[in-house]
Design a protein around this motif. Structure first.
Motif, short mmCIF file in Angstrom:
data_model
loop_
_atom_site.label_atom_id
_atom_site.label_comp_id
_atom_site.label_asym_id
_atom_site.label_seq_id
_atom_site.Cartn_x
_atom_site.Cartn_y
_atom_site.Cartn_z
N SER A 1 44.07 27.67 41.79
CA SER A 1 42.73 27.59 42.38
C SER A 1 42.53 26.42 43.34
CB SER A 1 41.66 27.57 41.28
OG SER A 1 41.77 26.42 40.47
N LEU B 1 39.70 33.45 42.28
CA LEU B 1 38.45 34.07 41.82
C LEU B 1 38.63 35.57 41.65
CD1 LEU B 1 35.44 34.18 41.18
CD2 LEU B 1 34.98 34.15 43.65
N PHE C 1 34.27 31.42 36.25
CA PHE C 1 35.32 30.87 37.11
C PHE C 1 34.91 29.51 37.66
CE2 PHE C 1 37.15 30.22 41.35
CZ PHE C 1 38.50 30.22 41.03
N ASN C 2 33.68 29.38 38.09
CA ASN C 2 33.22 28.12 38.69
C ASN C 2 33.16 26.98 37.69
OD1 ASN C 2 32.96 29.28 41.25
ND2 ASN C 2 30.85 29.93 40.87
N TYR D 1 40.52 36.20 38.44
CA TYR D 1 39.66 35.94 37.29
C TYR D 1 38.65 37.06 37.09
CZ TYR D 1 39.55 31.93 34.12
OH TYR D 1 39.75 31.10 33.06
N SER D 2 38.11 37.56 38.19
CA SER D 2 37.12 38.63 38.10
C SER D 2 37.75 39.91 37.54
CB SER D 2 36.53 38.92 39.49
OG SER D 2 35.83 37.79 39.98
N ASN E 1 31.69 35.15 37.91
CA ASN E 1 31.82 34.08 38.89
C ASN E 1 31.45 32.74 38.27
OD1 ASN E 1 32.50 36.08 40.66
ND2 ASN E 1 30.87 35.67 42.13
#
Length: 610
Positions: free
Chosen positions: A522, A530, A543-544, A533-534, A540
């Motif tokens: 990342s 992202l 992930f953030n 991960y999705s 989201n």
């Protein structure tokens, strides 16, 4: 500052003796209120040294890093983009570690070259600076650059900091007036030594004649800081990195430092010298202070102590090797004079070339970053330059190499593995994990392999070996592909029973590998990570909020539903142009290369060698 990012190392070394000048100290002039000191102090009033380790910031939870402030004589080029991509990758990694990151970038907007460039484009300097500065912001958005501070040297808050800093240095007895005579390169914005010039007094960088000038300027007593600088480098050898850059700096200093001019009498577009509005502050003395003025907010009281309290000293200055002298010699001496701490580290990276040839705005041979990112996307651009250029050394771009690398690594090794696994999971398990990843990996050597590679990636991120960090993450992908091929879960599913149960566990293991890759990659390819991960069923927001701790095995849980498989990286296809008989007769180097096009297709099941 960054207009000088793509000059040659030879030019940098030649600047060891930058003044082809005759210095004549002048008595106090009634046109200003400065007190002239005929005899400069032999040692600095105070010099605060800091250990130059990236982990030794006064606040260990804070990490402040900077790019150069890019010179706005022309729109951004790939050299500027490369520095900023690297800085952003470092910033993202430090955020994963839980650090409070202050990532500073911006634009250097004063000087004769800016005024000349503005006039050539039919604009006044202010309009020109607004336009070019905005182009940097636009490019950083296109490249997914997550900076925290963007400073412009035309900001009022910056001017206030510069003037206060100037006054401190003057009060310390380190500024005096003298006549200045020599050959001046307008493009470099500096005087040149005759020894470094080409025929007809041409600048070796810009291939244009330098002009003879004589000015009444203010000088900074750099020579006074010879021994303190030698002590800094001796006591803190990591202050300048890589190590071979340190050797260059030590050579410059040992050969003897000479005072340098910090004002210009013939340049109107700049910050006026305090109490002498007939002169403006030299662009470098001005721009270097942007690293400190950037720390303030627009609505805060603008003073030096406030700015320093908000994050100085910087943990890392990331620069091109051609501006190393300004950051590793001039800047530390200026800070010592003002009684401020030194940055922890100055890292000078190499230059980019295109098809083996040097690039630069002034030479008209640039790789346009806007075109590159629009053609291939930000992840491909970020990944290629971080992976293929050993950080610190020079690196080369060619489109053929670019396409081979990103296809092999991102589309095949990573993207294809995810696609294959999710496809099998949908077909045989209704896209649902049958067991926790921790349980699935019991007794499986792949888990230990991945953990060792994660640690390898972390170690290399921390030491700024970004290319090697990328290699470690790719090795995780290779290990996952090898496990897939060895286990052949598609065959086990066909066998049914216990074999099918084992195959279902294998898919959980591989998807956990993919999740770890997404976290570890990342900093380099945030958009790609992202997407991975999705497709693994995370939001989201999840992930953030990831940290480096999420590279630990065991986040995927039984019952977790995966998303529909779709390519996370669009494979780039090279379409060869049709060649007629005449083209075949042309010399090989005169034939046109095929044009690249982007095409979404089913990913091949074999890993292409780069």
């Amino acid at each position: 500052m960054a207009a000088r990012l793509n000059t040659s190392l030879q030019n940098t070394l030649s600047l060891l003796n930058p003044f082809n000048t005759l210095l004549t100290k002048k008595p106090f002039s009634s046109r200003n209120s400065f007190r002239f000191s005929k005899k400069l102090p032999s040692s600095p009033r105070r010099a605060l040294y800091c250990t130059s380790s990236l982990e030794s910031h006064e606040n260990p939870d804070t990490f402040v890093l900077t790019t150069p402030l890019y010179y706005v004589n022309a729109p951004p080029h790939m050299g500027s983009a490369y520095t900023t991509i690297a800085a952003d990758s470092i910033a993202r990694f430090q955020r994963l570690l839980g650090k409070k990151v202050i990532f500073i970038t911006g634009t250097d907007e004063h000087g004769e070259k800016i005024a000349t460039s503005a006039a050539a484009n039919g604009r006044n300097p202010s309009e020109h600076c607004d336009l070019i500065s905005q182009s940097y912001r636009t490019l950083w958005k296109e490249l997914d650059i997550a900076y925290d501070k963007f400073v412009r040297t035309t900001d009022p808050k910056h001017e206030a900091i510069v003037k206060e800093f100037y006054d401190r240095v003057f009060a310390n007895g380190d500024i005096y007036r003298a006549d200045y005579e020599g050959l001046y390169c307008v493009n470099c914005e500096e005087y040149k030594d005759e020894k470094e010039l080409l025929e007809n007094n041409c600048c070796p960088v810009h291939q244009m004649p330098c002009v003879a000038r004589k000015e009444d300027n203010y000088f900074f007593a750099l020579s006074k800081y010879q021994k303190p600088l030698e002590e800094v480098l001796s006591q803190n050898p990591r202050f300048v990195q890589p190590a071979y850059r340190l050797n260059e700096v030590q050579t410059w200093i040992k050969s003897g430092l000479r005072d340098f001019s910090i004002s210009r009498a013939l340049v109107d577009w700049g910050i006026p010298v305090p109490n002498d509005d007939k002169q403006t502050i030299y662009v470098w003395f001005d721009a270097l202070l942007g690293y400190i003025s950037a720390l303030t907010e627009d609505n805060e009281q603008q003073n030096l102590d406030t700015a320093v309290s908000l994050g100085w000293p910087a943990s890392l200055h990331l620069i091109g090797k051609d501006i190393l002298r300004f950051h590793a010699v001039y800047w530390p001496a200026m800070l010592m004079s003002a009684g401020l701490n030194l940055p922890k580290m100055v890292f000078g990276h190499g230059f980019l070339t295109k098809d083996g040839m040097k690039m630069g705005k002034s030479l008209g041979n640039t790789l346009e970053p806007f075109e590159l990112v629009q053609k291939f996307g930000p992840d491909a651009v970020r990944y290629f330059f971080i992976r293929e250029v050993e950080f610190g050394n020079d690196g080369d771009y060619s489109e053929d190499r670019f396409i081979k690398i990103v296809n092999a690594h991102l589309a095949n090794t990573i993207g294809n593995l995810l696609n294959r696994t999710l496809g099998l999971l949908k077909k045989n398990c209704e896209s649902t994990l049958v067991v926790d990843s921790t349980v699935a990996a019991e007794g499986v050597p792949l888990k230990d392999t991945v953990e060792k590679l994660v640690e390898k990636a972390r170690t290399n991120y921390e030491s700024l070996s970004l290319s090697t960090a990328c290699e470690a993450v790719l090795e995780i992908g290779n290990a996952g592909n090898a496990y897939m091929d060895q286990r052949a879960p598609w065959m086990l599913f066909k066998q049914g029973g216990v074999s099918a149960e084992a195959a279902a566990k294998d898919l959980v293991i591989i998807l956990e590998v993919m999740r770890i890759i997404a976290v570890a990659l990342s900093p380099i390819a945030p958009c790609l990570s992202l997407k991975i991960y999705s497709q693994l069923g995370f939001s989201n927001d999840q992930f953030n909020s990831i940290t480096w701790d999420d590279t630990k095995w065991g986040e995927l849980k039984e019952g977790q539903v995966m998303a529909q498989a779709s390519p996370v990286f669009v494979r780039i296809e090279l379409e060869a142009a049709e060649k007629d008989e005449e083209e075949k007769k042309k010399p090989k180097d005169s034939k046109k290369k095929g044009k690249a096009k982007v095409k979404v297709e089913q990913q091949p099941q074999t890993v292409t060698e780069a």
